[in-house]
Design an enzyme around this catalytic site. Structure first.
Site, PDB file in Angstrom:
ATOM      1  N   THR A   7       0.863  -1.198   0.000  1.00  0.00           N
ATOM      2  CA  THR A   7       0.000   0.000   0.000  1.00  0.00           C
ATOM      3  C   THR A   7       0.893   1.240   0.000  1.00  0.00           C
ATOM      4  O   THR A   7       1.253   1.740  -1.060  1.00  0.00           O
ATOM      5  CB  THR A   7      -0.959   0.017   1.202  1.00  0.00           C
ATOM      6  OG1 THR A   7      -0.216  -0.132   2.399  1.00  0.00           O
ATOM      7  CG2 THR A   7      -1.997  -1.082   1.083  1.00  0.00           C
ATOM      8  N   LYS A  56       3.913  -6.760   3.841  1.00  0.00           N
ATOM      9  CA  LYS A  56       3.695  -5.357   3.526  1.00  0.00           C
ATOM     10  C   LYS A  56       3.483  -4.603   4.837  1.00  0.00           C
ATOM     11  O   LYS A  56       3.043  -5.154   5.843  1.00  0.00           O
ATOM     12  CB  LYS A  56       2.508  -5.167   2.593  1.00  0.00           C
ATOM     13  CG  LYS A  56       1.175  -5.609   3.099  1.00  0.00           C
ATOM     14  CD  LYS A  56       0.275  -4.618   3.784  1.00  0.00           C
ATOM     15  CE  LYS A  56       0.481  -3.196   3.422  1.00  0.00           C
ATOM     16  NZ  LYS A  56      -0.481  -2.344   4.223  1.00  0.00           N
ATOM     17  N   THR A  96      -2.701  -2.518   8.181  1.00  0.00           N
ATOM     18  CA  THR A  96      -1.303  -2.232   8.046  1.00  0.00           C
ATOM     19  C   THR A  96      -0.384  -3.362   7.677  1.00  0.00           C
ATOM     20  O   THR A  96       0.310  -3.302   6.696  1.00  0.00           O
ATOM     21  CB  THR A  96      -0.817  -1.631   9.365  1.00  0.00           C
ATOM     22  OG1 THR A  96      -1.600  -0.484   9.589  1.00  0.00           O
ATOM     23  CG2 THR A  96       0.618  -1.262   9.304  1.00  0.00           C
ATOM     24  N   GLU A 156       7.675   5.404   7.183  1.00  0.00           N
ATOM     25  CA  GLU A 156       7.516   6.760   6.657  1.00  0.00           C
ATOM     26  C   GLU A 156       8.391   7.739   7.445  1.00  0.00           C
ATOM     27  O   GLU A 156       8.309   7.835   8.660  1.00  0.00           O
ATOM     28  CB  GLU A 156       6.054   7.171   6.791  1.00  0.00           C
ATOM     29  CG  GLU A 156       5.617   8.284   5.875  1.00  0.00           C
ATOM     30  CD  GLU A 156       5.352   7.785   4.460  1.00  0.00           C
ATOM     31  OE1 GLU A 156       6.036   8.284   3.555  1.00  0.00           O
ATOM     32  OE2 GLU A 156       4.493   6.904   4.272  1.00  0.00           O
ATOM     33  N   ASN A 192       2.059  11.944   8.020  1.00  0.00           N
ATOM     34  CA  ASN A 192       0.855  11.476   8.682  1.00  0.00           C
ATOM     35  C   ASN A 192      -0.157  12.569   8.969  1.00  0.00           C
ATOM     36  O   ASN A 192      -1.319  12.286   9.227  1.00  0.00           O
ATOM     37  CB  ASN A 192       1.223  10.746   9.970  1.00  0.00           C
ATOM     38  CG  ASN A 192       1.739   9.380   9.660  1.00  0.00           C
ATOM     39  OD1 ASN A 192       0.985   8.522   9.222  1.00  0.00           O
ATOM     40  ND2 ASN A 192       3.040   9.187   9.818  1.00  0.00           N
ATOM     41  N   THR A 205      -5.022  15.205   3.032  1.00  0.00           N
ATOM     42  CA  THR A 205      -5.387  16.550   2.591  1.00  0.00           C
ATOM     43  C   THR A 205      -4.503  17.032   1.450  1.00  0.00           C
ATOM     44  O   THR A 205      -3.663  16.308   0.964  1.00  0.00           O
ATOM     45  CB  THR A 205      -5.300  17.526   3.767  1.00  0.00           C
ATOM     46  OG1 THR A 205      -4.020  17.379   4.376  1.00  0.00           O
ATOM     47  CG2 THR A 205      -6.375  17.257   4.763  1.00  0.00           C
TER      48      THR A 205
END
Lengths: 440, 440
Positions: free
Chosen positions: B169, B196, B207, B294, B435, B440
């Site tokens: 993902t 993943k 997740t 991330e 995050n 947005t």
């Protein structure tokens, strides 16, 4: 009768709609005096020593950090309270600019010196309770500290603002709250509280100290219960980043000089009034810590309702309030309710997914979702009985609500009648920058 | 015999000194085939359906999320394993691009359709185990999914890389590890694992999924034990931000086609060899998740030694590895050992402060502080028996060590003989940005 604290205007989060809550009474507890001095522990040259003195002997109670690694002043103060059975105290000494933690035997000797010297100079019957805050792992410069205590004692007066400032470390604003309450015999008792802490963001700047003095006449057991209750709903219900320092201490002294009929049991109406005032003091001080948190741009009230027990509700509040994902979503004004639901689910508490409802709100969220019709400008429901509510332009509405500085996350578990509220802030780029580059 | 996975070169953290660990055997487990298809669940148009098929029936075992809010495929797969008593499985179906979580009865029906359709098309004796990953709270587009399963079945082949890619993902790299091990009868058994997850950073992108297939002949009970052991030391020993998703699943299939003498008990030498290979597969896959987190710039090994029990050591590892303050300090390359010590102290485990020693290291820290003389270029001792070690130019040395991408935090409690290691990453501005602004 009430004055607005100017300090609260200095911080972004303090300048919210809630500012009007941060007034305080000019009534200060009778018989207490504070003194401060800048002895040089802080590089900035700001004041770093504070002494507190009561004309009359006080009943005392304290709550200390549950961290297994405890600083010397925590160990000493705890043992003093035990040794003197929580009564007869007249003095307290606090330094900022050094936590006196991980300092071994020498650190313990230094804490004792602070306790004994301040008590002697203040002509206190017993040794002083001691608190320290600042960098871990360095011995205090006792020459400076001793000079500081001598000078602070000479400066005794009634300005609690100076005391609140002398205990600051990374705080951007000083934190003072004062409250008066009338008891059933018509006597007004006064409470003055100061605290320091900018979230738990600097455990190496050992973190949260709170001193509360009251002229109420309260017996030891009800004083202990009232403090325990107040801390549960205040300092133990806030979260910035889930870290807990080695020095956290909340201590209350009660000298009885208000002349009220002694509050001697926990079942009286006067006990309830006193406890409620003490809780308000602690709650307002603890919220100031959240508002002052490094990098924070949001004040977030996390409300969990419909739980089988209050302790269940609190565990779930904490799970939501400590979730980095929830906190970054709030920072991004992102109505990402899936993260909240995941945090509910992994809290470890039994929940029934298809009974869970959820709202985001502006403000503190206290009345959202219980009965009355809620305005879409005030709140938005995201989940009803475990099912997402289809949002046509819902994301926009979420984002609009979350653009407020004070926001609420409300979760109804649909299981029971118990509730708890916790306060937290968002996790921001500013937080990471402040904490990663602090020493470099 | 061994090939370097090219995927691991794409990510900053993967290009560290440790890269040579990420080779894998070209031997793949006999009798397994994988098929993939891009059915359109992912906006990017990348592949999003994966089917796995075994010629022969498999013993199976799985570990599911402990989150109380569980997605439909988790509920279904758990019940299938129970219903068929962990044997007779031949097929698996996985989709990315939608978590099928918080989707009610329709979601459960959709998971069943995926399970039954894939089993039927693959001529599998039993329904397939199902996994889903992606956004929470949206129904899967079953027209696309059904078409995807049909096409994926048509594409069956031996390319595990395609399978690893189809389950991604937010992952920046696909994650594949393969391992062979010779058993006492001379037979080589092969293990192929894909997973993943880019940390637990997107619980709304539910997740962590891991699929491990082996041609070893292993009875159900030893297979279950080996998986439990492997997950304990891998997926349950990594942390990115402490959040846990609604869909996490690790599932192993063993089809016995290697022709080895069946591993039928947990006390044999062959069990140990198999378990060790399975654990290595799970550990390497789980470390890839941390490296792919991330915003991460550091791979941090947290080693706790000298504990009274392994479970104590693990709790303390977790307390350190989840501390936002420790993680921001690592990001800032700031030798702020006070934050580590505070995290040890608030873990809730009994410790004796004046027995604690601590080091920072480069690399994985496995041998630091036990016996041999440690090079100052490799590690620096910060705390000995609870006392800070005076650092003349120590901060510089800390900063130099912490400037490495792979670093270790080593804590010796000085109490017992037990140890645990956990892997985590730093908390960075990139994490917060990723995050907070994700939707947005």
């Amino acid at each position: 009768m009430y004055k607005l604290s100017t300090s609260i205007l200095q911080n972004r989060l303090f300048s919210s709609n809630n500012i009007l809550k941060y007034y305080y009474s000019t009534s200060i507890p009778k018989g207490f005096k504070t003194g401060t001095y800048a002895c040089g522990l802080k590089k900035s040259g700001a004041s770093d020593i504070c002494v507190i003195f009561s004309e009359k002997e006080c009943n005392a109670s304290a709550v200390f950090t549950e961290n297994k690694v405890r600083a010397a002043p925590v160990l000493l103060s705890k043992s003093l309270l035990e040794q003197f059975n929580c009564s007869g105290f007249q003095s307290m000494v606090i330094n900022s600019g050094g936590a006196n933690a991980c300092t071994g035997e020498q650190g313990m000797k230094n804490a004792e010196t602070m306790s004994n010297l301040s008590a002697k100079l203040l002509k206190s019957k017993q040794p002083s309770v001691v608190m320290s805050t600042g960098i871990i792992g360095q011995q205090l410069d006792m020459k400076k500290v001793e000079k500081g205590i001598e000078e602070a004692v000479k400066s005794l007066g009634n300005d609690w603002t100076l005391a609140a400032k002398a205990i600051m470390t990374t705080d951007k604003v000083h934190k003072l709250y004062q409250k008066s309450v009338k008891l059933s015999d018509g006597k007004e008792v006064n409470i003055s509280g100061i605290c320091k802490g900018a979230g738990m963001i600097h455990p190496n700047m050992a973190t949260m100290l709170c001193i509360i003095c009251t002229d109420a006449d309260v017996a030891k057991e009800p004083l202990k219960q009232a403090l325990k209750h107040s801390v549960h709903y205040s300092f133990n219900s806030i979260n910035v980043d889930g870290d807990m320092s080695t020095n956290d201490t909340v201590c209350v002294y009660a000298n009885g000089m208000a002349g009220n009929k002694q509050i001697s049991s926990t079942s009286s109406e006067d006990f309830n009034r006193f406890q409620s005032a003490l809780r308000e003091t602690a709650e307002e001080l603890s919220k100031m810590i959240v508002r002052d948190a490094e990098g924070a741009t949001k004040f977030v009230s996390v409300v969990v309702r419909g739980a089988n027990s209050e302790s269940d509700a609190k565990v779930i509040c904490n799970s939501i309030a400590t979730s980095s994902l929830v906190k970054t979503a709030m920072y991004g004004e992102d109505g990402n309710w899936g993260r909240v639901l995941a945090a509910v689910g992994y809290s470890g508490i039994h929940v029934v997914p298809n009974k869970i409802s959820m709202w985001f709100s502006k403000g503190n969220g206290q009345n959202i979702g219980i009965g009355q019709k809620n305005d879409q400008d005030t709140c938005i429901q995201l989940l009803k009985d475990g099912q997402p509510i289809p949002l046509s332009s819902g994301d926009d509405k979420s984002a609009k609500l979350l653009s407020n500085k004070d926001i609420g996350i409300i979760v109804d578990l649909g299981l029971g009648q118990s509730t708890h509220t916790m306060w937290t802030c968002d996790l921001t780029v500013g937080y990471v920058e402040a904490n990663s580059h602090y020493r470099t």
